[in-house]
Write a protein that holds these residues in place. Structure first.
Motif, PDB file in Angstrom:
ATOM      1  N   GLN A 163      21.770 -16.338   8.272  1.00 24.31           N
ATOM      2  CA  GLN A 163      21.535 -15.782   6.056  1.00 24.31           C
ATOM      3  C   GLN A 163      21.561 -16.779   5.698  1.00 24.31           C
ATOM      4  N   GLN A 164      21.767 -16.077   4.072  1.00 34.45           N
ATOM      5  CA  GLN A 164      21.965 -17.239   3.212  1.00 34.45           C
ATOM      6  C   GLN A 164      23.798 -17.127   2.571  1.00 34.45           C
ATOM      7  N   GLY A 165      24.238 -18.117   3.027  1.00 32.76           N
ATOM      8  CA  GLY A 165      25.505 -17.052   2.610  1.00 32.76           C
ATOM      9  C   GLY A 165      25.974 -18.687   1.092  1.00 32.76           C
ATOM     10  N   THR A 166      25.276 -19.073   0.434  1.00 27.95           N
ATOM     11  CA  THR A 166      24.964 -20.466  -0.440  1.00 27.95           C
ATOM     12  C   THR A 166      25.762 -20.265  -1.424  1.00 27.95           C
ATOM     13  N   GLN A 167      27.296 -20.733  -1.782  1.00 27.26           N
ATOM     14  CA  GLN A 167      27.441 -21.114  -3.018  1.00 27.26           C
ATOM     15  C   GLN A 167      27.120 -22.270  -3.867  1.00 27.26           C
ATOM     16  N   PHE A 168      27.168 -22.147  -5.330  1.00 26.51           N
ATOM     17  CA  PHE A 168      26.938 -23.207  -6.352  1.00 26.51           C
ATOM     18  C   PHE A 168      28.165 -24.174  -6.920  1.00 26.51           C
ATOM     19  N   LYS A 169      28.217 -25.061  -6.242  1.00 30.82           N
ATOM     20  CA  LYS A 169      29.011 -25.148  -7.486  1.00 30.82           C
ATOM     21  C   LYS A 169      28.140 -26.106  -9.132  1.00 30.82           C
ATOM     22  N   VAL A 170      28.900 -25.558  -9.940  1.00 31.83           N
ATOM     23  CA  VAL A 170      27.935 -26.441 -11.512  1.00 31.83           C
ATOM     24  C   VAL A 170      29.036 -27.344 -12.377  1.00 31.83           C
ATOM     25  N   SER A 171      28.507 -28.508 -12.621  1.00 29.96           N
ATOM     26  CA  SER A 171      28.961 -29.192 -13.809  1.00 29.96           C
ATOM     27  C   SER A 171      28.316 -29.673 -14.562  1.00 29.96           C
ATOM     28  N   ALA A 172      28.658 -29.996 -16.253  1.00 28.87           N
ATOM     29  CA  ALA A 172      27.737 -29.738 -16.966  1.00 28.87           C
ATOM     30  C   ALA A 172      28.301 -31.551 -17.908  1.00 28.87           C
ATOM     31  N   TYR A 173      27.216 -32.034 -18.089  1.00 33.65           N
ATOM     32  CA  TYR A 173      27.830 -33.039 -18.659  1.00 33.65           C
ATOM     33  C   TYR A 173      27.822 -33.875 -20.007  1.00 33.65           C
ATOM     34  N   TYR A 174      28.164 -34.204 -21.307  1.00 27.59           N
ATOM     35  CA  TYR A 174      27.633 -34.603 -22.182  1.00 27.59           C
ATOM     36  C   TYR A 174      28.029 -35.938 -22.263  1.00 27.59           C
ATOM     37  N   ARG A 175      26.270 -36.752 -21.664  1.00 23.87           N
ATOM     38  CA  ARG A 175      26.432 -37.783 -21.628  1.00 23.87           C
ATOM     39  C   ARG A 175      27.410 -38.482 -20.741  1.00 23.87           C
ATOM     40  N   GLY A 176      27.334 -38.016 -19.849  1.00 21.34           N
ATOM     41  CA  GLY A 176      28.081 -38.922 -18.985  1.00 21.34           C
ATOM     42  C   GLY A 176      29.659 -38.278 -18.830  1.00 21.34           C
ATOM     43  N   VAL A 177      30.532 -37.504 -19.303  1.00 24.82           N
ATOM     44  CA  VAL A 177      31.279 -36.772 -19.801  1.00 24.82           C
ATOM     45  C   VAL A 177      31.748 -35.333 -19.265  1.00 24.82           C
ATOM     46  N   LYS A 178      32.317 -35.214 -18.076  1.00 24.24           N
ATOM     47  CA  LYS A 178      32.111 -34.282 -17.429  1.00 24.24           C
ATOM     48  C   LYS A 178      32.785 -32.563 -19.248  1.00 24.24           C
ATOM     49  N   VAL A 179      31.877 -31.462 -19.277  1.00 22.13           N
ATOM     50  CA  VAL A 179      32.485 -30.839 -19.547  1.00 22.13           C
ATOM     51  C   VAL A 179      32.811 -29.628 -19.265  1.00 22.13           C
ATOM     52  N   LEU A 180      32.081 -29.360 -18.141  1.00 21.98           N
ATOM     53  CA  LEU A 180      32.376 -27.673 -17.611  1.00 21.98           C
ATOM     54  C   LEU A 180      32.110 -27.663 -15.905  1.00 21.98           C
ATOM     55  N   GLU A 181      33.206 -27.392 -15.163  1.00 22.12           N
ATOM     56  CA  GLU A 181      33.000 -27.092 -13.954  1.00 22.12           C
ATOM     57  C   GLU A 181      33.017 -25.964 -13.416  1.00 22.12           C
ATOM     58  N   GLN A 182      31.841 -25.062 -13.080  1.00 21.46           N
ATOM     59  CA  GLN A 182      32.504 -23.623 -11.910  1.00 21.46           C
ATOM     60  C   GLN A 182      31.622 -23.477 -10.608  1.00 21.46           C
ATOM     61  N   LEU A 183      32.504 -22.688 -10.047  1.00 20.75           N
ATOM     62  CA  LEU A 183      31.735 -22.585  -9.441  1.00 20.75           C
ATOM     63  C   LEU A 183      31.258 -21.097  -9.005  1.00 20.75           C
ATOM     64  N   VAL A 184      29.576 -20.661  -8.157  1.00 19.25           N
ATOM     65  CA  VAL A 184      29.718 -19.629  -8.563  1.00 19.25           C
ATOM     66  C   VAL A 184      29.519 -19.368  -7.101  1.00 19.25           C
TER      67      VAL A 184
END
Length: 384
Positions: A163-184
């Motif tokens: 089945q789809q047991g999919t999770q996502f780890k989302v990271s946001a970068y502003y000019r290479g600097v990580k400003v957010l990380e969230q597990l979906v």
């Protein structure tokens, strides 16, 4: 008393020699490699002839109460259990879908001592893929993760009952600097939005699919940006994000859809070789990632040390990506990295155990199949 079930290899050799099954023939002069037609049941040109060899083994095995897809899966599992190695997979070939297998080494040695006869004529075959030599049955498994960890990991992926047991780890970068990380932890997917600090709720998200997990990018007043020009341009993109960027799961694919004013671009690699931008459609949901493609590449990686599969998506919001002038991702104002965590885990398991080890040593985890068997079962389910 019921007749005893025959041994697979002698039975199969007899069927190949008989020539009674269309497309089932020897693939080399030494008669150590053989070809089996492998046509998907949903193809318009499929017929009963395509599954005759699978049905024959099902009948002799007493498993005719199941359907054709199960006959095929059981046949393949029986080949693997007896040491037959798949060396070519052309099951998606438009003209002649087939797979080529190699007999077990002990059978190969025996047949090298026999007189050679001309193999049954058949369609031309592609050259076999390079393969890793099988390890001896008593070879210790070096570097493979703990069996309990492996079992729990695969069970967590529902890989035995795909089945789809999919999770996502989302990271946001502003000019290479990580400003957010969230597990979906949401099988449906997520939506990327900007919500100003003084806004309690997002009207944009309220208008979108409530089944998606919202991910709110931080404003420039919430992060440290020393360059005023960068801060101004980044905020402009955020202010135009509007209804945002949707990343959704449907069937065995991941889709993208831009709903807001800021254009979004994507790739499967943080360092793409191409410099041709790929824009996320605003007109309709667009396939960005295929689970079937990942599984196929991973299986080739395990069996023959081929290309390593990607388990990530990369998005650039407000600027073209891949960059026409090969500007690196660290120079982009807003970049998103989306890791499909379940697929990342599968790749790590394969790498940790070594491609050749996982391919050639059967991992006995309770009554569960090996990783390769589980991947092939998953592929069958996705294609059915």
């Amino acid at each position: 008393m019921a007749a005893s079930k025959p041994l697979l290899i002698p039975w199969l050799i007899e069927q190949i020699d008989s020539g009674r099954y269309p497309g089932v023939n020897w693939a080399n002069q030494e008669r150590t490699e053989f070809c089996i037609p492998w046509k998907h049941g949903l193809r318009q040109d499929s017929s009963d002839d395509d599954v005759r060899i699978f049905k024959a083994w099902a009948e002799i095995s007493g498993a005719t109460h199941t359907d054709a897809s199960v006959w095929k899966r059981n046949f393949r599992s029986a080949l693997r259990a007896k040491g037959c190695e798949r060396i070519t997979d052309k099951s998606n070939d438009a003209a002649y879908p087939h797979k080529v297998f190699r007999l077990p080494q002990r059978e190969q040695r025996r047949r090298y001592q026999e007189p050679v006869v001309n193999p049954t004529p058949g369609p031309p075959l592609a050259s076999p893929m390079p393969t890793v030599e099988n390890l001896a049955e008593d070879t210790p498994i070096q570097g493979i993760v703990d069996k309990d960890v492996l079992e729990q990991s695969l069970m967590g992926l529902n890989i035995y009952e795909p089945q789809q047991g999919t999770q996502f780890k989302v990271s946001a970068y502003y000019r290479g600097v990580k400003v957010l990380e969230q597990l979906v932890e949401n099988n449906a997917g997520f939506k990327v939005l900007f919500r100003p600090e003084n806004t309690e709720s997002s009207s944009a998200f309220a208008r979108s699919d409530p089944g998606l997990t919202p991910i709110y990018l931080p404003g420039t007043d919430q992060v440290t940006i020393y360059d005023r020009t960068q801060a101004r341009l980044t905020q402009q993109i955020l202010d135009k994000l509007g209804d945002g960027l949707e990343v959704l799961v449907g069937g065995s694919s991941v889709y993208g859809l831009r709903r807001g004013g800021s254009k979004s671009y994507w790739s499967l690699c943080k360092f793409p070789n191409s410099n041709i931008p790929q824009e996320v459609s605003k007109q309709e949901r667009q396939i960005l990632y295929s689970m079937k493609d990942f599984i196929q590449v991973l299986m080739n990686f395990i069996s023959s040390g081929g290309e390593s599969p990607s388990f990530s998506l990369f998005f650039c919001i407000g600027e073209k990506w891949p960059d026409p002038e090969h500007k690196p991702w660290e120079k982009k104002l807003i970049m998103l990295e989306v890791i499909l965590t379940s697929l990342e885990l599968l790749k790590l398991i394969a790498v940790d155990g070594g491609a050749s080890s996982l391919q050639s040593v059967q991992l006995q985890i309770s009554d569960k199949p090996s990783l390769m068997d589980a991947l092939e079962q998953w592929m069958d389910t996705l294609e059915s």
